[in-house]
Scaffold this active site. Structure first.
Site, short mmCIF file in Angstrom:
data_model
loop_
_atom_site.label_atom_id
_atom_site.label_comp_id
_atom_site.label_asym_id
_atom_site.label_seq_id
_atom_site.Cartn_x
_atom_site.Cartn_y
_atom_site.Cartn_z
N LYS A 196 0.83 -1.22 0.00
CA LYS A 196 0.00 0.00 0.00
C LYS A 196 0.85 1.26 0.00
O LYS A 196 2.02 1.25 0.35
CB LYS A 196 -0.97 -0.04 1.17
CG LYS A 196 -2.11 -1.02 0.86
CD LYS A 196 -3.25 -0.96 1.82
CE LYS A 196 -4.34 -1.94 1.36
NZ LYS A 196 -5.35 -2.18 2.38
N ARG A 236 -3.55 -9.98 4.97
CA ARG A 236 -3.99 -10.09 3.57
C ARG A 236 -2.83 -9.61 2.71
O ARG A 236 -2.47 -8.43 2.77
CB ARG A 236 -5.24 -9.23 3.37
CG ARG A 236 -5.85 -9.28 1.99
CD ARG A 236 -7.08 -8.37 1.94
NE ARG A 236 -7.68 -8.39 0.62
CZ ARG A 236 -7.27 -7.62 -0.38
NH1 ARG A 236 -6.27 -6.78 -0.23
NH2 ARG A 236 -7.87 -7.69 -1.55
N1 HH2 Z 1 -7.46 -3.79 0.89
C1 HH2 Z 1 -7.80 -3.84 -0.42
C2 HH2 Z 1 -8.88 -4.60 -0.83
N2 HH2 Z 1 -9.61 -5.33 0.04
N3 HH2 Z 1 -9.99 -6.06 2.26
C3 HH2 Z 1 -9.67 -6.03 3.55
N4 HH2 Z 1 -10.39 -6.74 4.45
N5 HH2 Z 1 -8.61 -5.29 4.02
C4 HH2 Z 1 -7.86 -4.53 3.19
O1 HH2 Z 1 -6.93 -3.84 3.69
C5 HH2 Z 1 -8.17 -4.52 1.80
C6 HH2 Z 1 -9.26 -5.31 1.35
C7 HH2 Z 1 -7.00 -3.06 -1.41
O2 HH2 Z 1 -5.94 -3.79 -1.90
P1 HH2 Z 1 -5.90 -4.62 -3.28
O3 HH2 Z 1 -6.93 -5.69 -3.31
O4 HH2 Z 1 -4.52 -5.11 -3.48
O5 HH2 Z 1 -6.17 -3.56 -4.41
P2 HH2 Z 1 -7.46 -3.18 -5.24
O6 HH2 Z 1 -8.54 -2.83 -4.28
O7 HH2 Z 1 -7.00 -2.02 -6.09
O8 HH2 Z 1 -7.86 -4.37 -6.07
#
Ligand code: HH2
Length: 280
Positions: A196, A236
């Site tokens: 992040k 995660r």
């Molecule tokens: N962060 C993201 C998405 N889902 N769910 C939980 N529970 N906690 C988090 O911190 C979280 C999440 C964002 O990260 P990522 O999936 O890598 O990116 P994107 O939302 O752009 O697909």
């Protein structure tokens, strides 16, 4: 929890696993790397991401969930009721809900639920996030949602501070610093820091430039192991095997036990005089 973004636009791996076959291969790699749960998502939550219609989200996630069902625990990362329900029908047993609103769906389906805190929506959340006391406010909101979910009959409720969701770098650091306050609520805590943007700016030496997303593994490992040391029960992550290596090692240092307790002493394969890597 290994992250499987079946999206063209996720912030760190957008497009990389967009086709089902590649996504399934990536999932196998994460299972081999030690993931206990694979979190399948069909809509990016990054700031200013384009909303995705439910039909398209389902088209992205369902073939992947169907192909992986029975191999590993599956979680669906969605804020849409119909996507959550269809994903559960296809084999998911955990709803990862960044809107923290879907507990009635989880209760109806009889599956686990992750309540994540966010301020605002992806369109606006990073505009000017404000809290008087970020740790107290995040904790109060999560406990409120978790209690409602428990009253609705849910037996598995996770809480997640939502790193990067309507938070400045300072807010993220404070939440990680005080993760013990969330752990003390008694609900199992999950944390997502992987790659992040706060890692990009908070881990540079003074005057250094922001670390690009492809170079944030060291910071991701540092924050994941920090979170686990504070009592988080799930992290995660994008980089599963690297995180497992870091977590296992920190856990063994913490326990003061270099080998698995159930392995006989004669079977120890740790450093010996024949080990070519001794001292390296
Ligand atoms: N962060 C993201 C998405 N889902 N769910 C939980 N529970 N906690 C988090 O911190 C979280 C999440 C964002 O990260 P990522 O999936 O890598 O990116 P994107 O939302 O752009 O697909």
């Amino acid at each position: 929890m290994g992250i499987l973004n079946v999206t063209p636009d996720s912030f760190s791996d957008g497009g990389a696993w967009f086709e089902s076959e590649r996504a399934i291969m990536k999932a196998h790699e994460m299972i081999e790397g030690g993931a206990d749960v694979i979190d399948v998502g069909g809509e990016s939550t990054r700031p200013r991401a384009e909303p995705v219609p439910a039909a398209e989200e389902l088209r992205r996630v369902l073939p992947v969930i169907e192909a992986l069902a029975g191999m590993v625990r599956l979680s669906i990362d969605t804020t849409k009721e119909e996507v959550a329900e269809a994903a559960v029908d296809a084999g998911a047993s955990l709803i990862n809900d960044v809107s923290a609103t879907l507990w009635p769906v989880a209760a109806r389906c009889g599956v686990g639920w992750v309540a994540m805190h966010r301020q605002g929506t992806p369109a606006t959340m990073q505009v000017d996030p404000h809290y008087d006391d970020v740790v107290a406010e995040v904790s109060a909101m999560l406990v409120d949602r978790a209690r409602r979910a428990s009253h609705a009959g849910l037996s598995e409720v996770w809480i997640d501070p939502g790193i990067g969701f309507g938070k400045t770098v300072d807010h993220n650091l404070r939440l990680l610093h005080s993760l013990g306050d969330l752990v003390a609520t008694g609900y199992p805590v999950m944390v997502g820091t992987s790659r992040k943007s706060f890692i990009g700016s908070a881990s540079t030496a003074d005057g250094g430039s922001v670390i690009p997303v492809t170079e944030r593994l060291p910071g991701s490992l540092a924050t994941a192991t920090w979170a686990m040391q504070q009592g988080a029960r799930m992290v995660r992550v994008h980089d599963v095997s690297a995180t497992v290596q870091a977590a296992v090692l920190v856990g063994r240092v913490d326990a003061g036990s270099p080998v698995e307790p159930d392995r006989p002493a004669g079977d120890r394969t740790s450093a010996s005089s024949e080990d070519p890597e001794v001292g390296s």
